[in-house]
Design a protein around this motif. Structure first.
Motif, PDB file in Angstrom:
ATOM      1  N   ARG A  42      27.682  32.597  36.771  1.00 44.86           N
ATOM      2  CA  ARG A  42      26.500  31.863  37.157  1.00 44.86           C
ATOM      3  C   ARG A  42      26.888  30.177  37.008  1.00 44.86           C
ATOM      4  O   ARG A  42      26.093  29.311  36.735  1.00 44.86           O
ATOM      5  N   GLY A  43      28.209  29.992  37.170  1.00 41.44           N
ATOM      6  CA  GLY A  43      28.630  28.527  37.057  1.00 41.44           C
ATOM      7  C   GLY A  43      28.695  27.873  38.438  1.00 41.44           C
ATOM      8  O   GLY A  43      28.386  28.515  39.517  1.00 41.44           O
ATOM      9  N   SER A  44      29.256  26.772  38.403  1.00 40.07           N
ATOM     10  CA  SER A  44      29.210  26.329  39.831  1.00 40.07           C
ATOM     11  C   SER A  44      30.675  25.734  40.044  1.00 40.07           C
ATOM     12  O   SER A  44      31.196  24.290  39.578  1.00 40.07           O
ATOM     13  N   ILE A  45      31.527  26.715  39.985  1.00 36.92           N
ATOM     14  CA  ILE A  45      33.191  26.266  39.656  1.00 36.92           C
ATOM     15  C   ILE A  45      33.717  25.563  40.653  1.00 36.92           C
ATOM     16  O   ILE A  45      33.813  25.617  42.020  1.00 36.92           O
ATOM     17  N   ARG A  46      34.637  24.573  40.263  1.00 32.67           N
ATOM     18  CA  ARG A  46      35.080  23.686  41.070  1.00 32.67           C
ATOM     19  C   ARG A  46      37.052  23.805  40.727  1.00 32.67           C
ATOM     20  O   ARG A  46      37.240  24.028  39.572  1.00 32.67           O
ATOM     21  N   VAL A  85      40.915  48.636  31.067  1.00 35.07           N
ATOM     22  CA  VAL A  85      40.183  47.388  30.484  1.00 35.07           C
ATOM     23  C   VAL A  85      41.004  46.373  31.319  1.00 35.07           C
ATOM     24  O   VAL A  85      40.316  45.502  31.712  1.00 35.07           O
ATOM     25  N   PHE A  86      42.454  46.443  31.634  1.00 32.60           N
ATOM     26  CA  PHE A  86      43.109  45.438  32.392  1.00 32.60           C
ATOM     27  C   PHE A  86      42.465  45.357  33.789  1.00 32.60           C
ATOM     28  O   PHE A  86      42.149  44.200  34.297  1.00 32.60           O
ATOM     29  N   PHE A  87      41.980  46.474  34.535  1.00 39.36           N
ATOM     30  CA  PHE A  87      41.404  46.296  35.824  1.00 39.36           C
ATOM     31  C   PHE A  87      39.988  45.794  35.696  1.00 39.36           C
ATOM     32  O   PHE A  87      39.804  45.117  36.542  1.00 39.36           O
ATOM     33  N   LEU A  88      39.666  46.416  34.726  1.00 45.33           N
ATOM     34  CA  LEU A  88      38.130  46.021  34.889  1.00 45.33           C
ATOM     35  C   LEU A  88      37.901  44.768  34.513  1.00 45.33           C
ATOM     36  O   LEU A  88      37.129  43.930  35.364  1.00 45.33           O
ATOM     37  N   LEU A  89      38.496  44.101  33.664  1.00 50.01           N
ATOM     38  CA  LEU A  89      38.494  42.585  33.272  1.00 50.01           C
ATOM     39  C   LEU A  89      39.066  41.526  34.516  1.00 50.01           C
ATOM     40  O   LEU A  89      38.119  40.602  34.614  1.00 50.01           O
ATOM     41  N   HIS A  90      39.979  42.027  34.954  1.00 46.33           N
ATOM     42  CA  HIS A  90      40.397  41.273  36.152  1.00 46.33           C
ATOM     43  C   HIS A  90      39.500  41.246  37.622  1.00 46.33           C
ATOM     44  O   HIS A  90      39.367  40.257  38.146  1.00 46.33           O
ATOM     45  N   LEU A  91      38.853  42.525  37.688  1.00 44.47           N
ATOM     46  CA  LEU A  91      37.989  42.543  38.642  1.00 44.47           C
ATOM     47  C   LEU A  91      36.923  41.711  38.391  1.00 44.47           C
ATOM     48  O   LEU A  91      36.356  40.784  39.337  1.00 44.47           O
ATOM     49  N   PHE A  92      36.257  41.617  37.244  1.00 45.17           N
ATOM     50  CA  PHE A  92      35.278  40.786  36.725  1.00 45.17           C
ATOM     51  C   PHE A  92      35.744  39.434  37.233  1.00 45.17           C
ATOM     52  O   PHE A  92      34.967  38.536  37.673  1.00 45.17           O
ATOM     53  N   LEU A  93      36.859  38.788  36.680  1.00 47.74           N
ATOM     54  CA  LEU A  93      37.271  37.349  36.757  1.00 47.74           C
ATOM     55  C   LEU A  93      37.492  37.184  37.952  1.00 47.74           C
ATOM     56  O   LEU A  93      36.951  36.098  38.523  1.00 47.74           O
ATOM     57  N   PHE A  94      38.008  37.900  39.180  1.00 49.25           N
ATOM     58  CA  PHE A  94      38.321  37.806  40.380  1.00 49.25           C
ATOM     59  C   PHE A  94      36.878  37.451  41.085  1.00 49.25           C
ATOM     60  O   PHE A  94      36.535  36.767  41.983  1.00 49.25           O
ATOM     61  N   TYR A  95      35.885  38.318  40.624  1.00 48.35           N
ATOM     62  CA  TYR A  95      34.577  38.512  41.465  1.00 48.35           C
ATOM     63  C   TYR A  95      34.009  37.191  40.936  1.00 48.35           C
ATOM     64  O   TYR A  95      33.454  36.478  41.905  1.00 48.35           O
ATOM     65  N   PHE A  96      33.773  36.851  39.670  1.00 48.75           N
ATOM     66  CA  PHE A  96      33.144  35.604  39.522  1.00 48.75           C
ATOM     67  C   PHE A  96      33.582  34.375  39.911  1.00 48.75           C
ATOM     68  O   PHE A  96      32.740  33.607  40.226  1.00 48.75           O
ATOM     69  N   LEU A  97      34.950  34.429  40.101  1.00 52.83           N
ATOM     70  CA  LEU A  97      35.530  33.195  40.630  1.00 52.83           C
ATOM     71  C   LEU A  97      34.999  32.961  41.988  1.00 52.83           C
ATOM     72  O   LEU A  97      34.696  31.919  42.628  1.00 52.83           O
ATOM     73  N   HIS A  98      35.004  34.173  42.759  1.00 49.85           N
ATOM     74  CA  HIS A  98      34.787  34.062  43.918  1.00 49.85           C
ATOM     75  C   HIS A  98      33.163  33.941  44.354  1.00 49.85           C
ATOM     76  O   HIS A  98      32.681  33.065  45.001  1.00 49.85           O
ATOM     77  N   LYS A  99      32.426  34.610  43.553  1.00 52.45           N
ATOM     78  CA  LYS A  99      31.138  34.391  43.525  1.00 52.45           C
ATOM     79  C   LYS A  99      30.423  32.820  43.221  1.00 52.45           C
ATOM     80  O   LYS A  99      29.459  32.956  43.886  1.00 52.45           O
ATOM     81  N   TYR A 100      31.029  32.610  42.002  1.00 51.72           N
ATOM     82  CA  TYR A 100      30.496  31.380  41.603  1.00 51.72           C
ATOM     83  C   TYR A 100      31.214  30.135  41.901  1.00 51.72           C
ATOM     84  O   TYR A 100      30.857  28.808  41.081  1.00 51.72           O
ATOM     85  N   LYS A 101      31.788  30.078  42.935  1.00 55.26           N
ATOM     86  CA  LYS A 101      32.516  28.899  43.422  1.00 55.26           C
ATOM     87  C   LYS A 101      31.337  27.822  43.978  1.00 55.26           C
ATOM     88  O   LYS A 101      30.134  28.321  44.330  1.00 55.26           O
ATOM     89  N   LYS A 102      31.614  26.599  43.639  1.00 57.28           N
ATOM     90  CA  LYS A 102      30.580  25.630  43.976  1.00 57.28           C
ATOM     91  C   LYS A 102      30.818  25.599  45.574  1.00 57.28           C
ATOM     92  O   LYS A 102      31.853  24.880  45.810  1.00 57.28           O
TER      93      LYS A 102
END
Lengths: 326, 583
Positions: B365-369, A98-115
């Protein structure tokens, strides 16, 4: 002299910092841009860093596991310890996944959904009851499993059969341990804290016939394969008898007797073959108890019945000891 | 509301009734205590990585008495550990965190001129201040400060014969804690009353920002649990001073049989942890609230599953009252009780999991700042996951037998409670600094601060799990007395290295904080594009918060990137358009 240096260097560092920050602010003024507004470049850099540092963190966790695994406790030397180890392995596999899974999601989302540009808009999405039910119910089901498994193990440990067990008392005080063996009658004599003193370090009532053949020792000797009912007492403050190799721990509380039942499965000799010649079983204090808490220990030896009998024979009984004193 | 009464220096900065000034008082006192507590940890970390070695810095701080020839005295080691825990848990993460953000945000976010009672609010700070002075004084008494661990289990904490710190040092600790509890109760009652009664028109409970919910629930937890600690301490004072036997029985110490019989130290543990466990959530919930705001604002997305977030906060708070026994699995408590507490404890994983999933769904699907506040909020999510998961090991009574009171526990609670809460606090400071001081904090320093803190904090606390799995007990002055722990020195050196790096980098934060107060660039009225009410107030600090009428609230707090609007945020004061659904 060093002190002066440290002060001077710290002062210069602060001055440097102030100047750097001011240069930044002035540059911002010149370019008519607010220096502290987060730009797209910042987002790209920070989210990239997040991905790199995040993955490096996960990699370092794996490295720590392999590098330090040999330092961890060897597998359990007691019957119930084996089932604890199994439960531990099950739980660890679960939480590490669970630790690896959630962290991978976290880091991936942050990278993918940056403005990344002005056109990038977030998706207005307030809730989804179905999804939320799923991620409430799934953890609930998994935890039900964990709880049932855990309680089953706990029940087997705490409701262990004591009819065959030999009683041994472990007595803690600042900053050492004693063990008391019941002698041939297999009964420990009664005790009263007001009797503590002199040769009678454990406050045993010698008017009780059961006390006369009791043996008080500085080491804890156990017979391999034979269940032990360990009774724990304390003379002064709370101590905790911790025997990590057996997965045994129980507090010693002044004013009451606590207990723990376990069966050692490997002799000290066997462990020396497995773990090296320096190996010794040990009982250590694991409840803060004062200045020498970190060195409150007792040697523990697990041996065959013959070796044990020979050792016990050499220990004087309480009546011998107290009578010679008198 | 009188905006223009004459303010003297004393009434403006010292005996202020204004909630914003009181918040800053809590924050700066908390920061000061944070530095003290952190320095202590670095001092004892030096001993743990280099046992018995001489350090000039130890002698410099502690003097010839407590660090003869620069080697830390074992009694002082225990005192430092005790005071580090007490200061960080109560002074920094309870008063520093809740005191700051509850005072600052509650009136601003619910649309009130001030707290329900400004005077009680001021008293709350000054009781806290008095507690601080008493606690700091105890560092200088001859027998040393309290040394029985922050949990002050009797008989160790009751008997000066057992450890010198249980003399005057423990008395002062108990006095400080009593004052602290008074402060906490005065504050807590005020927060509850204010949130219930002073919400502006339209601000229904279901429109409250999540941080308000968190602070509201925390105040209730505090009001219900702190009095129990107070009574536990009071009985301890009786045992120490008036010869009663609530916690003491059958004790022979220093060659003397004490008269106490019939008491039970386990009673103290029950009373203590009845506060002690909710206390963990008193520390954690405000951080959960702050992080919810920061993540939502900086993802430009509504927080996912607002209702689930509120319900899970309530569930965590409720469960926190029925899990205290998981600290006592191996005290000799009835094993059946152990089973019950295992069951209730592991249940907490469910609402916690919901929170984590909802944070991830908010980012999706946010627009993260990436503001510094956002980075710390992300750090919080990471530590909350890591520390929460190891809790599943500790909450399981059968597993607890062998990791109880080892470094595994130290690693666990520092990550899930210490780091998470302090990250929440940093996120809050970076985020609301423009509102507090009308200035911006330096972004680049904030970035450096985050990265070095994030890396070194994991560098300190993650390896501790391995120490614990190797069987190393906590609160050991040195691990050299046991051959089985010899191989662990390397790990201890790594931990101390990261502790020092992580400690030094906090200087950047403190510098950034004070420099920006005076010389920071001016902040605009709503620098993060946030919907909540506090950003509708003027930049200049005024009594009463809004110069004219208090605004009316017309929608929930999370309308970010809502379709059909020109901007990517819709303030709570903006009326719903015709045909617009609230959410």
């Amino acid at each position: 002299m060093t002190n002066v240096f440290i002060v001077v260097i710290s002062f210069l560092l602060v001055v440097t910092l102030v100047q750097l920050v001011r240069v930044g602010q002035l540059l911002g003024d010149i370019r008519k841009k607010d220096f502290n507004v987060v730009t797209e470049t910042d987002n790209k850099r920070q989210s990239f860093l997040m991905l790199i540092v995040g993955l490096a963190f996960l990699a370092s966790c794996v490295w720590q596991y392999f590098a330090w695994n040999p330092l961890l406790l060897p597998s359990a030397s007691s019957e119930h310890g084996v089932i604890i180890d199994e439960l531990m392995r099950f739980t660890m596999i679960l939480i590490i996944s669970v630790f690896f899974l959630l962290h991978l999601f976290l880091f991936y989302f942050l990278h993918k959904y940056k403005k990344s540009s002005d056109k990038h808009k977030a998706y207005y999405y307030t809730h989804n009851n179905k999804l939320e039910y799923i991620w409430t119910i799934v953890p609930a089901i998994i935890l039900t499993g964990v709880i049932l498994y855990g309680l089953n193990v706990w029940d087997r440990i705490t409701n262990a059969d004591t009819s065959e067990a030999s009683v041994i008392e472990v007595y803690g005080k600042q900053f050492g341990w004693n063990a008391r063996y019941p002698g041939e009658d297999q009964k420990l004599g009664s005790h009263d804290y007001k009797l503590v003193g002199g040769a009678n370090a454990l406050g045993i009532d010698i008017d009780d016939v059961n006390s006369l053949d009791d043996k008080v020792t500085r080491e804890l000797h156990l017979v391999v394969g034979k269940p032990v009912l360990m009774k724990l007492r304390s003379q002064d403050i709370i101590h905790s008898a911790f025997m990590p190799h057996f997965r045994v721990q129980m507090n010693c509380v002044p004013g009451m007797t606590t207990q723990f039942v376990f069966t050692p499965t490997k002799t000290t000799k066997e462990m020396k073959m497995l773990e090296g010649d320096d190996f010794e079983y040990v009982l250590l204090c694991n409840k803060i108890c004062g200045v020498a808490h970190y060195n409150m220990q007792m040697k523990v030896v697990v041996e065959t019945q013959e070796e044990y009998d020979a050792w016990l024979l050499k220990q004087g009984t309480l009546s011998e000891k107290l009578l010679t004193q008198k | 509301m009188s905006d223009h009464h004459n303010e003297t220096f004393l009434s403006k900065y010292i005996f202020s009734l204004d909630h914003k000034m009181i918040a800053k008082q809590f924050l700066i006192t908390g920061m000061f205590m944070g530095v003290v507590g952190m320095l202590m940890s670095i001092l004892f970390r030096l001993q743990l990585s280099n046992p018995g070695e001489s350090f000039a810095v130890l002698e410099w701080f502690l003097g010839e008495k407590w660090a003869p020839d620069g080697v830390l005295d074992p009694n002082m080691y225990l005192a430092l550990v005790t005071m580090h825990g007490t200061i960080l848990i109560f002074w920094v993460l309870t008063a520093g965190l809740t005191g700051t953000f509850a005072n600052f945000l509650i009136p601003l976010q619910i649309g009130a001129r001030d707290m329900a009672s400004g005077f009680i609010n001021m008293l709350s700070y000054w009781f806290f201040f008095a507690a601080t002075i008493v606690l700091l004084t105890s560092l200088f008494v001859e027998t040393g400060p309290a040394s029985a661990g922050w949990t002050i289990y009797p008989p160790l904490s009751a008997l000066p014969q057992a450890i010198p710190g249980s003399g005057l040092g423990q008395d002062l600790w108990l006095i400080a804690m009593t004052l602290f509890i008074v402060s906490s109760l005065l504050g807590g009652l005020n927060y509850i009353v204010t949130i219930l009664n002073l919400r502006t028109k339209g601000m229904s409970m279901t429109r409250l920002p999540l941080v308000m919910w968190a602070l509201f629930i925390v105040a209730i937890l505090g009001v219900l649990s702190f009095p129990v600690l107070l009574s536990a301490s009071l009985l301890l004072v009786f045992d120490r001073t008036f010869g009663t036997s609530f916690y003491l029985s059958d004790i022979v110490i220093a060659g003397e049989a004490l008269h106490h019989t019939g008491g039970s130290p386990i009673l103290f543990e029950h009373l203590f942890w009845f506060l002690g466990h909710p206390e963990v959530y008193i520390i954690l919930l405000p951080a959960l609230g702050i992080v919810s705001e920061v993540i939502s604002v900086n993802s430009r997305k509504p927080i996912f599953g607002y209702k689930a977030m509120v319900i899970s906060l309530m569930a965590i708070a409720f469960l926190s009252f029925i899990v205290w026994g998981h600290h006592m699995f191996i005290t000799g408590m009835d094993p059946f009780l152990g089973s019950v507490f295992t069951f209730t404890t592991l249940l907490i994983a469910i609402p916690s999991a919901v929170k984590v999933f909802n944070y991830l769904a908010t980012l999706w699907r946010g627009s993260i700042r990436f503001t510094p506040a956002m980075l710390f909020a992300i750090g919080f999510v990471s530590t909350f996951i890591t520390g929460g998961l190891t809790g599943i090991v500790l909450g399981d009574s059968a597993l607890d037998i062998n990791v109880h009171d080892t470094y595994f526990v130290v690693g666990h609670f520092h990550i899930v409670m210490g780091l998470s809460a302090i990250y929440g606090m940093f996120a809050g400071v970076y985020h609301w600094f423009p509102k507090m001081y009308g200035k911006m904090m330096n972004k680049k320093l904030g970035y450096i601060h985050f990265w070095v803190t994030f890396i070194s904090a994991y560098g300190v606390f993650f390896p501790m799990h391995f120490l614990g799995l190797a069987g190393l007990p906590r609160r050991y002055y040195s691990n050299t007395a046991f051959p089985m722990f010899e191989g662990l020195t390397n790990i201890n050196e790594i931990i101390t290295f990261f502790a020092i790096v992580g400690g030094i980098v906090q200087v950047l934060f403190i510098f950034n904080f004070f420099y920006s107060i005076f010389y920071g660039t001016k902040a605009s009225k709503n620098p993060w594009g946030s919907t909540t009410l506090e950003w509708t107030t003027p930049i200049e600090r005024i009594h009463g918060n809004w110069p004219g009428e208090i605004p009316t609230v017309r929608r929930w707090a999370y309308d970010y990137s809502k379709p059909g609007h020109d901007t990517d945020f819709v303030p709570q004061t903006e009326p719903l358009k015709e045909g617009e659904e609230e959410h």
